[in-house]
Motif scaffolding. Structure first.
Motif, PDB file in Angstrom:
ATOM      1  N   SER A  73       0.798  -1.238   0.000  1.00  0.00           N
ATOM      2  CA  SER A  73       0.000   0.000   0.000  1.00  0.00           C
ATOM      3  C   SER A  73       0.822   1.276   0.000  1.00  0.00           C
ATOM      4  N   LYS A  76       0.168   3.320  -2.949  1.00  0.00           N
ATOM      5  CA  LYS A  76      -1.053   4.141  -3.082  1.00  0.00           C
ATOM      6  C   LYS A  76      -0.749   5.639  -3.009  1.00  0.00           C
ATOM      7  N   ASN A 123      -8.337   0.373   0.432  1.00  0.00           N
ATOM      8  CA  ASN A 123      -8.294  -0.347  -0.852  1.00  0.00           C
ATOM      9  C   ASN A 123      -9.307   0.205  -1.849  1.00  0.00           C
ATOM     10  N   CYS A 202       0.855  -2.650  -6.301  1.00  0.00           N
ATOM     11  CA  CYS A 202       1.094  -3.081  -4.916  1.00  0.00           C
ATOM     12  C   CYS A 202       2.271  -4.062  -4.850  1.00  0.00           C
ATOM     13  N   VAL A 267       1.250  -3.550   3.869  1.00  0.00           N
ATOM     14  CA  VAL A 267       1.293  -4.825   4.588  1.00  0.00           C
ATOM     15  C   VAL A 267       2.570  -5.620   4.311  1.00  0.00           C
TER      16      VAL A 267
END
Ligand code: GLU
Length: 313
Positions: A73, A76, A123, A202, A267
């Motif tokens: 992430s 992002k 997400n 990701c 993560v």
């Protein structure tokens, strides 16, 4: 060393990083690597790296700071910044900027909020940002990868296809989110393409060094390494603000409390934090807490900002 002591003297960044690492490594709790994406479960729980890149061009690191890991992430941050750079603030019509108060992969708010995700870092919101970048460039994951390569100077940065396909095979929730968003008309591309690009960005592998360098544009208020402008000053401020309030899952309050910086976690165990006007710091340690943030990563950032006073507060 406190802030007032490090203002006008030459800062020993290497020592500051070493101290932060040592403080974090003394913690008895290590957390556990994510296992809901099977390819991530194999990460070495003892791995630890930390890198700091400054706006003056210095780069320092300790531990496994040059070891590539799955950025997850953390990508992002780049997806939304590049969507803003390519397409302007139209993205904010399609995704909000409030903390969700829910887990990062939750479906519950999407129905009551008509397919407009709360923010670009959960997400659902990242799927919309990926869709926007895909609409604008034709290659969302490639655009993120190329940006990371350009800013870090590391041409080897790439998607780990094994991780991406592991995500796709176990991505029922992300697929559900994407279809749900599409049912409200908030995706412009086919769901399968959006998911493929989302998994591919990701699953990019990059190191703490690479990410600290790539995050510098936010410390430079929107300017890239080559001096060109990616974001306006105001857009950079806004991305930093959303990072601060929404960048570390449902524990952004705790992260602000302990670290006091805009940051994005993933993560894979990475956390990238921005020191506006000063630099960017990335830390990696795969053991996660219950919220999904790296236990030692947050502890090391806490130690660094507590020792130096380098927070935005
Ligand atoms: N690709 C991961 C997922 O969709 C990202 C999770 C994360 O790092 O927060 O579940």
């Amino acid at each position: 060393m406190r802030n007032d002591n490090v203002q006008n003297v030459r800062v020993d960044y290497q020592q500051l990083l070493r101290d932060a690492m040592d403080t974090a490594r003394r913690l008895p709790a290590r957390g556990r690597p994510a296992d809901y994406i099977p390819a991530l479960a194999a990460a070495d729980p003892e791995a630890f790296g930390m890198a700091l890149a400054t706006v003056d061009g210095e780069v320092h690191g300790v531990g496994d700071w040059e070891h590539p890991f799955s950025i997850q992430s953390v990508s992002k941050l780049f997806t939304v910044a590049l969507a803003l750079a390519e397409g302007g603030d139209g993205i904010w019509q399609r995704v909000g900027r409030e903390p969700s108060g829910n887990p990062f992969n939750s479906l519950v708010q999407l129905e009551s909020e008509q397919g407009i995700p709360r923010n670009p870092f959960i997400n659902a919101g990242a799927l919309v940002a990926t869709d926007r970048l895909l609409e604008l460039t034709g290659d969302a994951a490639g655009t993120v990868r190329d940006f990371l390569r350009a800013e870090s100077g590391n041409r080897l940065i790439a998607t780990d296809d094994g991780v991406a396909s592991s995500e796709a095979r176990h991505g029922h929730r992300n697929a559900a989110l994407a279809h749900f968003i599409a049912s409200y008309g908030n995706l412009r591309n086919p769901v399968d393409s959006v998911l493929a690009h989302y998994y591919a960005h990701c699953a990019i592998s990059a190191s703490c060094r690479d990410l600290a360098l790539a995050g510098l544009f936010l410390a430079r208020h929107g300017l890239r390494t080559d001096g060109s402008r990616l974001l306006t000053r105001s857009e950079a401020k806004r991305v930093n603000a959303v990072l601060l309030t929404c960048g570390t899952y449902d524990a952004a309050g705790e992260f602000a409390f302990r670290v006091g910086l805009p940051g994005k976690s993933g993560v894979g165990g990475g956390v990238l934090a921005v020191l506006p006007g000063r630099g960017a710091v990335c830390v990696w340690s795969p053991g996660l807490d219950a919220a999904g943030n790296s236990v030692l990563g947050v502890a090391a950032l806490d130690a660094l900002t507590t020792a130096t006073g380098w927070s935005v507060f």
